[in-house]
Motif scaffolding. Structure first.
Motif, PDB file in Angstrom:
ATOM      1  N   THR A  39      56.215 -68.455  16.956  1.00 20.57           N
ATOM      2  CA  THR A  39      56.089 -68.498  18.407  1.00 20.57           C
ATOM      3  C   THR A  39      55.476 -67.214  18.941  1.00 20.57           C
ATOM      4  O   THR A  39      54.583 -67.232  19.802  1.00 20.57           O
ATOM      5  N   GLN A  40      55.973 -66.077  18.454  1.00 21.26           N
ATOM      6  CA  GLN A  40      55.446 -64.792  18.918  1.00 21.26           C
ATOM      7  C   GLN A  40      53.951 -64.668  18.636  1.00 21.26           C
ATOM      8  O   GLN A  40      53.176 -64.238  19.505  1.00 21.26           O
ATOM      9  N   HIS A  41      53.532 -65.067  17.451  1.00 18.56           N
ATOM     10  CA  HIS A  41      52.119 -64.940  17.107  1.00 18.56           C
ATOM     11  C   HIS A  41      51.253 -65.960  17.852  1.00 18.56           C
ATOM     12  O   HIS A  41      50.103 -65.664  18.203  1.00 18.56           O
TER      13      HIS A  41
ATOM     14  N   GLU B 214      51.913 -66.990  20.915  1.00 15.84           N
ATOM     15  CA  GLU B 214      51.825 -66.464  22.274  1.00 15.84           C
ATOM     16  C   GLU B 214      50.814 -65.331  22.351  1.00 15.84           C
ATOM     17  O   GLU B 214      50.075 -65.202  23.338  1.00 15.84           O
ATOM     18  N   GLN B 215      50.772 -64.494  21.321  1.00 14.76           N
ATOM     19  CA  GLN B 215      49.805 -63.396  21.300  1.00 14.76           C
ATOM     20  C   GLN B 215      48.373 -63.918  21.329  1.00 14.76           C
ATOM     21  O   GLN B 215      47.473 -63.276  21.873  1.00 14.76           O
ATOM     22  N   LYS B 216      48.164 -65.077  20.749  1.00 21.21           N
ATOM     23  CA  LYS B 216      46.836 -65.692  20.732  1.00 21.21           C
ATOM     24  C   LYS B 216      46.623 -66.647  21.897  1.00 21.21           C
ATOM     25  O   LYS B 216      45.630 -67.393  21.939  1.00 21.21           O
ATOM     26  N   LEU B 217      47.571 -66.648  22.857  1.00 14.98           N
ATOM     27  CA  LEU B 217      47.514 -67.503  24.052  1.00 14.98           C
ATOM     28  C   LEU B 217      47.488 -68.987  23.687  1.00 14.98           C
ATOM     29  O   LEU B 217      46.934 -69.816  24.417  1.00 14.98           O
ATOM     30  N   MET B 218      48.109 -69.330  22.578  1.00 18.53           N
ATOM     31  CA  MET B 218      48.183 -70.734  22.139  1.00 18.53           C
ATOM     32  C   MET B 218      49.509 -71.308  22.633  1.00 18.53           C
ATOM     33  O   MET B 218      50.464 -71.460  21.874  1.00 18.53           O
ATOM     34  N   THR B 219      49.560 -71.570  23.936  1.00 20.19           N
ATOM     35  CA  THR B 219      50.806 -71.988  24.580  1.00 20.19           C
ATOM     36  C   THR B 219      50.756 -73.406  25.142  1.00 20.19           C
ATOM     37  O   THR B 219      51.665 -73.815  25.863  1.00 20.19           O
ATOM     38  N   HIS B 220      49.711 -74.136  24.820  1.00 25.58           N
ATOM     39  CA  HIS B 220      49.624 -75.529  25.250  1.00 25.58           C
ATOM     40  C   HIS B 220      50.772 -76.322  24.607  1.00 25.58           C
ATOM     41  O   HIS B 220      51.243 -75.990  23.508  1.00 25.58           O
TER      42      HIS B 220
ATOM     43  N   HIS C 141      51.194 -76.935  20.852  1.00 25.20           N
ATOM     44  CA  HIS C 141      51.600 -75.897  19.903  1.00 25.20           C
ATOM     45  C   HIS C 141      53.114 -75.763  19.775  1.00 25.20           C
ATOM     46  O   HIS C 141      53.590 -74.946  18.979  1.00 25.20           O
TER      47      HIS C 141
ATOM     48  N   SER D 116      54.402 -74.476  16.140  1.00 21.92           N
ATOM     49  CA  SER D 116      55.364 -73.394  15.917  1.00 21.92           C
ATOM     50  C   SER D 116      56.459 -73.763  14.926  1.00 21.92           C
ATOM     51  O   SER D 116      57.225 -72.899  14.500  1.00 21.92           O
TER      52      SER D 116
END
Length: 346
Positions: A219-221, A223-229, A232, A236
């Motif tokens: 999840t942290q990684h 979010e860092q890549k803005l993959m929050t759709h 994902h 995760s």
């Protein structure tokens, strides 16, 4: 034999047979006879089923009604709220109450639900929690109900002193543990404590099995890549996240020689671990839900955020050939030692 009620001309379905043009005789709220052309005494009520199917009432063994949880983002809630039978803050409770949830259940042919009394992380007693959930249900349910108890703080007092009271005084014979989610998660040492007490009492331990550290890392990684759709959410927690935790908790249960039920199994690898344990005659049971057999990850790609409606625990299968999809369905189909249910939690 006299009946208070006779249901006539139904297609009666039991665990082993289907009888057409059959009657059901009921006395004092209990079915006492099934057969053709049952006699009815004067004054007895009669209902013509007109050939409709009459089945036993369903039992949904995993629902969430009037359940308190950490629902507000950014707010840590580690103690239960004493409700005295009234939900004080709907924002921190699941969407369905005992009234709305059991009304829906009865409409669909479910006549018994087993919901959860949930201990919070710093609750020092489960007895008080159970009693408060009974108040939430009292005079509010349209069908029979029972409880599992979610354990998040298995202190020596709770597992040694209150577990026996839970069984003897409240008739509750199952507890549920989480291997993930910060407000609920137990460490392996704590899981062993619960299993040890459960073994002595002859009760069942239910487990939500996912590797929490892997989910947090993924999840942290993401979010860092803005993959929050919404898509994902599944990214995760790939199948190995569930499979690893499933295998680990099976090993703990084998060590303790105690039965467990792995809840809402979503992937073939985890189901394989369960099947392997069952072939070794271990008391390991699995539970799955319709969404894991029929929903694909592509459902969460919708640009209008409609995909959020398919969120659930575990992974949702991604793109695959039809043959692979059918094989997945077969791998998740419950066997004679498994549970198929709804896991209703709006």
């Amino acid at each position: 034999m006299e009946f208070d009620l006779v249901v006539r001309n139904g297609t009666v379905v039991t665990a082993s047979d289907i009888w057409e043009s059959c009657d059901i005789g009921i006395k004092d709220g209990t079915i006492v006879a099934i057969g053709p052309r049952l006699p009815a005494a004067p004054g007895a009520e009669e209902i013509d089923a007109e050939g409709a199917f009459i089945t036993p009432g369903g039992v949904d063994a995993h629902v969430h009604l009037s359940q308190f949880y950490e629902g507000t983002v950014g707010v840590d809630i580690d103690h239960s709220i004493v409700t005295n039978g009234v939900v004080p803050d709907p924002e921190n409770f699941v969407g369905d109450t005992f009234t709305t949830g059991t009304r829906s259940a009865v409409a669909g042919g479910t006549t018994t639900v087993i919901t959860f009394a949930s201990q919070m992380k710093k609750d020092e007693s489960i007895i008080a929690v159970i009693e408060d959930y009974h108040k939430l249900a009292k005079d509010q349910s349209f069908c029979d109900y029972a409880f599992h108890v979610i354990i998040t703080n298995p202190t020596p007092q709770i597992v040694e002193d209150e577990f026996p009271r839970m069984v003897d005084e409240h008739g509750i014979t199952s507890v549920k543990l989480y291997m993930t989610y910060k407000p609920l998660r137990l460490l392996d040492y704590q899981i062993l404590d619960v299993m040890y007490s459960a073994r002595k009492l002859g009760i069942t331990t239910m487990v939500h099995a996912e590797n929490a550290d892997v989910i947090d890392w993924m999840t942290q990684h993401l979010e860092q890549k803005l993959m929050t759709h919404p898509y994902h959410h599944g990214t995760s927690r790939p199948p190995i996240v569930e499979a690893e935790a499933t295998n680990r908790v099976i090993c703990l249960a084998e060590l303790m020689d105690t039965p467990i039920l792995l809840v809402h199994i979503s992937g073939g690898p985890a189901a394989t671990h369960i099947r392997d344990a069952q072939t070794r005659l271990l008391p390991i049971y699995g539970e799955t839900c319709p969404q894991y057999m029929f929903l694909l990850a592509d459902s969460m790609r919708n640009g209008d955020f409609e995909g959020k409606v398919v969120f659930s625990h575990g992974e949702v299968v991604g793109e695959m050939e039809y043959g692979q999809y059918i094989q997945r369905q077969k791998s998740l189909l419950p066997g004679p030692r498994d549970v198929w249910l709804n896991e209703w939690r709006p």
